[in-house]
Write a protein that holds these residues in place. Sequence first.
Motif, PDB file in Angstrom:
ATOM      1  N   THR A  13      -1.348  -1.760  -6.725  1.00  0.00           N
ATOM      2  CA  THR A  13      -2.328  -1.087  -5.883  1.00  0.00           C
ATOM      3  C   THR A  13      -1.623  -0.205  -4.855  1.00  0.00           C
ATOM      4  O   THR A  13      -0.489  -0.464  -4.456  1.00  0.00           O
ATOM      5  N   GLY A  14      -2.303   0.858  -4.457  1.00  0.00           N
ATOM      6  CA  GLY A  14      -1.717   1.773  -3.483  1.00  0.00           C
ATOM      7  C   GLY A  14      -0.396   2.344  -3.953  1.00  0.00           C
ATOM      8  O   GLY A  14       0.591   2.341  -3.216  1.00  0.00           O
ATOM      9  N   GLY A  38      -4.848   4.619  -6.532  1.00  0.00           N
ATOM     10  CA  GLY A  38      -4.852   5.375  -5.284  1.00  0.00           C
ATOM     11  C   GLY A  38      -6.255   5.842  -4.995  1.00  0.00           C
ATOM     12  O   GLY A  38      -7.190   5.596  -5.766  1.00  0.00           O
ATOM     13  N   ASP A  66     -11.166   3.118  -3.862  1.00  0.00           N
ATOM     14  CA  ASP A  66     -11.001   2.940  -2.422  1.00  0.00           C
ATOM     15  C   ASP A  66     -11.085   1.451  -2.132  1.00  0.00           C
ATOM     16  O   ASP A  66     -12.160   0.852  -2.184  1.00  0.00           O
ATOM     17  N   ALA A  94      -1.346  -2.155  -1.498  1.00  0.00           N
ATOM     18  CA  ALA A  94      -2.139  -1.261  -0.657  1.00  0.00           C
ATOM     19  C   ALA A  94      -2.245  -1.773   0.776  1.00  0.00           C
ATOM     20  O   ALA A  94      -2.416  -2.966   1.019  1.00  0.00           O
ATOM     21  N   VAL A 116      -8.606  -3.391   3.104  1.00  0.00           N
ATOM     22  CA  VAL A 116      -7.608  -2.772   2.238  1.00  0.00           C
ATOM     23  C   VAL A 116      -6.446  -3.719   1.943  1.00  0.00           C
ATOM     24  O   VAL A 116      -6.005  -3.852   0.794  1.00  0.00           O
ATOM     25  N   SER A 117      -5.944  -4.403   2.968  1.00  0.00           N
ATOM     26  CA  SER A 117      -4.731  -5.205   2.795  1.00  0.00           C
ATOM     27  C   SER A 117      -4.986  -6.635   2.330  1.00  0.00           C
ATOM     28  O   SER A 117      -4.168  -7.205   1.604  1.00  0.00           O
TER      29      SER A 117
END
Length: 263
Positions: A13-14, A38, A66, A94, A116-117
Motif C-alpha cells: 500500500t502507498g 496509490g 484512497d 501507506a 490511512v495508517s
Amino acid sequence: MADAPEPKIVLVTGSTSGIGLAIARRYAQAGHVVAVNGIETPDGAGAALAEIGAGAQYAPAYFPADLADGDQSAALARSVIQRFGRIDVLVNNAGIQKVAAIEDIAPADFARIVSVSLDSAYHTIRLALPGMKARGWGRIVNVASAHGLRASPFKAAYVATKHAVVGLTKSVALEVAEHGITCNAICPGYVWTPLVAAQVADQARVHGMSEDEVIRTVMLAPQPTRRFVQTEEIAEMAFYLAGDPARSITGTTISIDGGWTAK
C-alpha cells in the motif's frame, strides 16, 4: 532443470512514492507479482509503475484507492485477491503526517491519519488472512515508525497511530503464529521521502526555525548517525522478512533509525 519457484503475490500500500515505491521495486526485481497502490489515476501513477517494472519479469498491477476510506481499503484487498487469487505478502506502508500542536489538529485531520495508517492495515490484514491460513503461509509487514516507539511533540496523531500499528502487529502475530504466517513492524527513523520533505516547512513554522535548522536540529538530532535513512534500506528489510530465513521472526519491531531508539 528444476522449475523456478512460483512468484508471490505482493500487495504494497502507498507504493507510488517513497518507501513504498522502493519496497515494490525490490519485490518486482526479485521476480514477484506486485500490486501497487496509490491515490493517483493510472496515468498519474505511470512513472512509478515504469520504475517498478523496469527489467522485471512481471509488470506491476495498479490498484488506485484512497485508504482514508475504509470501504476503499477493503475493496483494495478484495480486488487484488479477485485478480490474482490470493495475497501472499502484505506490506502495509501507506501513511500521512500532520505537524501541529494537538489543539490545532482538526478532528478531520486526526481521523484521516488514523484511517490511512491504522484502519487500512486492519482492513487489508483481515481480508488477506483467510487465504494465508488456508495455504499455511503468509507474510505481513507493517511499516510503522520510530514514532511507534518514541514520541515527539507536535505529532500526536501520527505518534498515537504508529504506536497502535505496533500493537496491532504484535496481536496479529500471536493469533497466526501456528499457521505459517508472520507479522512484523519496521520502525524507520527519518527517511528522506516526499512525506518527510513536506514536513520541513511545517516543522519550521511550529518551531520558529529556518528549514535548514529544522533538518539539522530537529529531524536529524535524534539519529546519532546524523543522516537520513535511505528508502532502499527499508525495502531490503521488508524483502528479507518475507523469506524463509526470517520464518521465526514474528511479532517484533525492527528499528532502522540510525540509533535513535538506542538512546
